[in-house]
Design a protein around this motif. Sequence first.
Motif, PDB file in Angstrom:
ATOM      1  N   GLU A  31    -123.735 -14.515  37.834  1.00 56.36           N
ATOM      2  CA  GLU A  31    -122.337 -14.164  37.644  1.00 56.36           C
ATOM      3  C   GLU A  31    -122.009 -14.198  36.156  1.00 56.36           C
ATOM      4  O   GLU A  31    -122.438 -15.098  35.425  1.00 56.36           O
ATOM      5  N   PRO A  32    -121.222 -13.217  35.690  1.00 59.67           N
ATOM      6  CA  PRO A  32    -120.923 -13.135  34.250  1.00 59.67           C
ATOM      7  C   PRO A  32    -120.301 -14.403  33.679  1.00 59.67           C
ATOM      8  O   PRO A  32    -120.588 -14.771  32.535  1.00 59.67           O
ATOM      9  N   TYR A  34    -120.813 -17.544  34.328  1.00 51.34           N
ATOM     10  CA  TYR A  34    -121.861 -18.526  34.020  1.00 51.34           C
ATOM     11  C   TYR A  34    -122.777 -18.008  32.910  1.00 51.34           C
ATOM     12  O   TYR A  34    -123.185 -18.774  32.035  1.00 51.34           O
ATOM     13  N   ASP A  35    -123.108 -16.716  32.976  1.00 51.71           N
ATOM     14  CA  ASP A  35    -123.956 -16.127  31.932  1.00 51.71           C
ATOM     15  C   ASP A  35    -123.302 -16.272  30.562  1.00 51.71           C
ATOM     16  O   ASP A  35    -123.970 -16.572  29.562  1.00 51.71           O
ATOM     17  N   ASP A  36    -121.987 -16.071  30.504  1.00 55.85           N
ATOM     18  CA  ASP A  36    -121.279 -16.174  29.225  1.00 55.85           C
ATOM     19  C   ASP A  36    -121.384 -17.577  28.647  1.00 55.85           C
ATOM     20  O   ASP A  36    -121.595 -17.746  27.433  1.00 55.85           O
ATOM     21  N   LEU A  37    -121.235 -18.587  29.497  1.00 55.39           N
ATOM     22  CA  LEU A  37    -121.327 -19.961  28.995  1.00 55.39           C
ATOM     23  C   LEU A  37    -122.729 -20.257  28.473  1.00 55.39           C
ATOM     24  O   LEU A  37    -122.888 -20.959  27.465  1.00 55.39           O
ATOM     25  N   ALA A  38    -123.765 -19.742  29.151  1.00 57.37           N
ATOM     26  CA  ALA A  38    -125.136 -19.945  28.665  1.00 57.37           C
ATOM     27  C   ALA A  38    -125.338 -19.249  27.324  1.00 57.37           C
ATOM     28  O   ALA A  38    -125.965 -19.807  26.407  1.00 57.37           O
ATOM     29  N   ALA A  64    -127.770 -19.507  35.536  1.00 54.58           N
ATOM     30  CA  ALA A  64    -127.728 -18.591  34.393  1.00 54.58           C
ATOM     31  C   ALA A  64    -128.947 -18.857  33.531  1.00 54.58           C
ATOM     32  O   ALA A  64    -129.402 -19.997  33.414  1.00 54.58           O
ATOM     33  N   SER A  65    -129.479 -17.792  32.941  1.00 54.79           N
ATOM     34  CA  SER A  65    -130.709 -17.936  32.144  1.00 54.79           C
ATOM     35  C   SER A  65    -130.670 -16.975  30.967  1.00 54.79           C
ATOM     36  O   SER A  65    -130.503 -15.770  31.139  1.00 54.79           O
ATOM     37  N   LEU A 160    -115.914 -24.251  36.568  1.00 55.72           N
ATOM     38  CA  LEU A 160    -116.224 -23.048  37.339  1.00 55.72           C
ATOM     39  C   LEU A 160    -116.681 -23.399  38.752  1.00 55.72           C
ATOM     40  O   LEU A 160    -116.285 -22.753  39.729  1.00 55.72           O
ATOM     41  N   LEU A 161    -117.522 -24.421  38.854  1.00 50.58           N
ATOM     42  CA  LEU A 161    -118.002 -24.838  40.173  1.00 50.58           C
ATOM     43  C   LEU A 161    -116.853 -25.379  41.031  1.00 50.58           C
ATOM     44  O   LEU A 161    -116.785 -25.113  42.237  1.00 50.58           O
TER      45      LEU A 161
END
Length: 348
Positions: A31-32, A34-38, A64-65, A160-161
């Motif tokens: 999901e974007p 989570y990806d943004d935070l990574a 996220a990776s 977020l969670l």
Amino acid sequence: MAETGFQWVPNDESARLQALQRYGILDTPMEPAYDDLARIAAHICQAPVALISLLDSHRQWFKASVGLAVEETPLDQSVCRYAVRQPGVFIVPDLAQDARFAHFHIVTQENPLRFYAGAPLVTPDGFALGTLCVLDHQPRALSPQSEDMLGALARQVIRLLELKRANDLQGQMLADLEEARHQMSVLAHTDVLTGLANRRSFTERLRQELALLQRDCEPACLLMMDIDHFKQVNDLYGHHVGDRALQLFAALCREVFRAGDVVSRWGGEEFLAMLPATRVEQAQAVAQRVHAALAERALPGVEPPRVMTVSMGLSNFDPLLPLDQTLRALDDALYTAKRDGRNRTVVV
């Protein structure tokens, strides 16, 4: 190589895994948010790899990776499982120089990872679900400012969670509410004992059918049925047997009548059926099948065996007559059937 400085606590781990399951996050799509935070973590810490890692019972799975093309790794290859056992950011300046991690695949691979920093993802009730971590191919340190920001971003992951969990709970509540509304609607239109339409819903259906008949002029019939000597059944065997008798008759009606017919429990031991697209002679044949089916079925829970009989009134559903008048005529026909000896059908 034996590990040192790390000890699982089974009871704590069981509770932590239960907390993780409550969020329903494992194996969900990327999901974007989570990806943004990574990506922000990688940028702030100037690291080529950043992960949101969640620790399951046998693996660490990445929500996220950045910079690592895998979705999960075995738990015994996880640096993050050490990070979740202490408060604050867990930093390993050089994985290759730490006996706990020097044998890990990420350290021994062709392009090894050497630096690790992970902030635990701690729920409001104190369970560490995983980490927001960054890794580098070179041994290094992390500035205090970057360390603080990594912890702040980890808290955003938890928010977020929590938001996901709240949305999931709200969605489940709405689904439960809709199901409750459906059940209430069913109960409002269904006789609880027999599962047939109740008088209220059947009356509504009669009015609808009457309007269709007035428009289309197709034939239809009404069949009023009353179980003979039902009070005697209750008096001799008890109301529980009487209830089973009503249920038996309802089940028999489901077998004899067509799917397009509508059968209701009109009241007490009285039932009313509407047969669309049916002429009187066809409805008489249906009534005869009801008589025959009852004759073959003994009343449950009664010795010696006893069969039920039913008296019926049958009429054409005339769209030119008021509904009340049709029902009164049908009731008169039923009364005539009972007066003339029961277990018979009288046609208006």
